[in-house]
Design a protein around this motif. Sequence first.
Motif, mmCIF file in Angstrom:
data_model
loop_
_atom_site.group_PDB
_atom_site.id
_atom_site.type_symbol
_atom_site.label_atom_id
_atom_site.label_comp_id
_atom_site.label_asym_id
_atom_site.label_seq_id
_atom_site.Cartn_x
_atom_site.Cartn_y
_atom_site.Cartn_z
ATOM 1 N N GLY A 68 0.801 -1.248 0.059
ATOM 2 C CA GLY A 68 0.021 -0.097 -0.023
ATOM 3 C C GLY A 68 0.942 1.111 0.015
ATOM 4 O O GLY A 68 0.606 2.257 -0.495
ATOM 5 N N ARG A 69 1.852 1.354 0.755
ATOM 6 C CA ARG A 69 2.807 2.438 0.811
ATOM 7 C C ARG A 69 3.390 2.479 -0.532
ATOM 8 O O ARG A 69 3.933 3.868 -0.953
ATOM 9 N N ARG A 89 4.404 9.578 -6.224
ATOM 10 C CA ARG A 89 4.912 10.633 -6.058
ATOM 11 C C ARG A 89 6.230 10.801 -6.827
ATOM 12 O O ARG A 89 7.229 11.745 -6.414
ATOM 13 N N SER A 90 6.630 9.856 -7.450
ATOM 14 C CA SER A 90 8.002 9.696 -8.048
ATOM 15 C C SER A 90 7.743 10.361 -9.474
ATOM 16 O O SER A 90 9.015 10.419 -10.137
ATOM 17 N N VAL A 106 -10.900 4.558 -0.767
ATOM 18 C CA VAL A 106 -10.508 5.389 0.297
ATOM 19 C C VAL A 106 -9.205 6.369 -0.423
ATOM 20 O O VAL A 106 -8.770 6.059 -1.348
ATOM 21 N N PRO A 107 -8.912 7.305 0.551
ATOM 22 C CA PRO A 107 -7.901 8.115 -0.017
ATOM 23 C C PRO A 107 -6.572 7.232 -0.353
ATOM 24 O O PRO A 107 -6.143 6.411 0.502
ATOM 25 N N VAL A 108 -5.736 7.833 -1.335
ATOM 26 C CA VAL A 108 -4.542 6.560 -1.493
ATOM 27 C C VAL A 108 -3.523 6.462 -0.378
ATOM 28 O O VAL A 108 -3.061 5.272 -0.045
ATOM 29 N N SER A 109 -3.461 7.678 0.381
ATOM 30 C CA SER A 109 -2.435 7.656 1.374
ATOM 31 C C SER A 109 -2.927 6.742 2.476
ATOM 32 O O SER A 109 -2.459 6.176 3.563
ATOM 33 N N GLN A 110 -4.393 6.485 2.555
ATOM 34 C CA GLN A 110 -4.734 5.450 3.609
ATOM 35 C C GLN A 110 -5.031 4.051 3.270
ATOM 36 O O GLN A 110 -5.657 3.348 3.871
#
Length: 469
Positions: A231-232, A239-240, A342-346
Amino acid sequence: MEELFVALQDALKKGHVSKEVADLSSYSYDASFGEYMPDIICQPMSTDEVVKIVKLSNQFDVPIYPRGSGTSLSGGPLPVNGGIVLDFSRWDNDITVYEDDLMMDVSPGVITAKIHEIAESYGLMYPPDPSSSSISTIGGNLAENAGGPRCLKYGVTKDYVVGLEIVTANGDVIRSGGRTVKNVTGYDMTKLMIGSEGTLGIITKATLQLIPKPIDTKTAMLQFDDFVTSGRAVSKILRSGILPSKIEIMDKYCVDAVLSTHPIEHVTNDAESVLLVELDGHPLALEAEMKVIEETCQALPGCKVIVARDKHQASELWEVRKLVSPAIVKFGPTKISEDTSVPVSQIPEFFKSIERIRQEFDLNLVVFGHAGDGNLHPNIITDKRKPEELKKAEQAVAEIFKASLKLGGTLSGEHGIGLFKKPFMYNEFDEAGMAFMKGVKKALDPNNRLNPGKIFPDENERFVLVHDE
């Protein structure tokens, strides 16, 4: 009802109206869990016929349920109050391509895969690609605002609809939008209709925007020792500086199920989680972009990267994802397919919640989906002949949505609310939000004849898979 049936026979072509029990039974279910018998089936082949059906439904005070191929997983087209099922699947031949405008007009019964095929014959692409595209109709896609793997880069159905022809609840024909990319004249009725699940009007023609087809694609499979790290990795990739066309995810249970019946070279079942990444664009750019993704993910602990060496291997890697749905039924005969975003960060936190729910309710709960945009599909594999298992599944489904909403997610990313998710609507919206949506419905369909019983829950309604005896 007999008088209405005779009037409908007079209004439509011979053989396009039925009340035979065998026909009614065929339209009593979809790809979800429910079963409701309609009174009459109509198969219109023109806007004029739809207008006649709507006016007769008003005259005889009978509800209408629009339907495509019946692939809905949320019970969207189920005729919960009886009445008329409006089957658009035979109206599948009105297709006009405006090659120089990059547009296409289609009737509601056109199969989505046919739209892809025709667009590609012109060197163009219609990006929305729901998993059911080989059998789903564009009308159903419009009703549910369908998505698919490519939505990460290209967006969902509503982003590619620039104009509609709509039959209103009182039988008028209106047109929204047109054949221009930009159009801000008046209210955006096109966007309002897309995803309204057939509750506000009946779409009889859509103008779709096409884009140039990317020259090439490149695929990589990323295998992780840890579910949360995968997931991370999604956030790290996004973000790359690279925007893949697809990032799909499968947990180990999905991969095990596929490989047990369909071994694939170089793919092993020892990973906790698998990501499939596809890039599209110019071949020279793809090489450099894939290198960035390799370096980004190999820096994470427990990540193994397989970059497809050619189209054949890329196709083999994607077979893992395509075979998940048929493969996971090895765990049981009944599949409860859910859909949440869900938000990608979550995503890592949501994966932790899914693992907790799996252990708490001791269910076969697998997860796959479109990780790049946070749209995930938890699937519970059970046996509907065992009421005690369905009771546990009910509780697990409620916990899944509770976890998603707590993380800033939403009840549906692409399947719609339909019949089965409406008990959870007040978990996402407050009274004012629900009242506003009900006001829209009341204004456009004051007699509640268009697909009633969907989206808005009855008072104290709760999610039920099995009724108490």
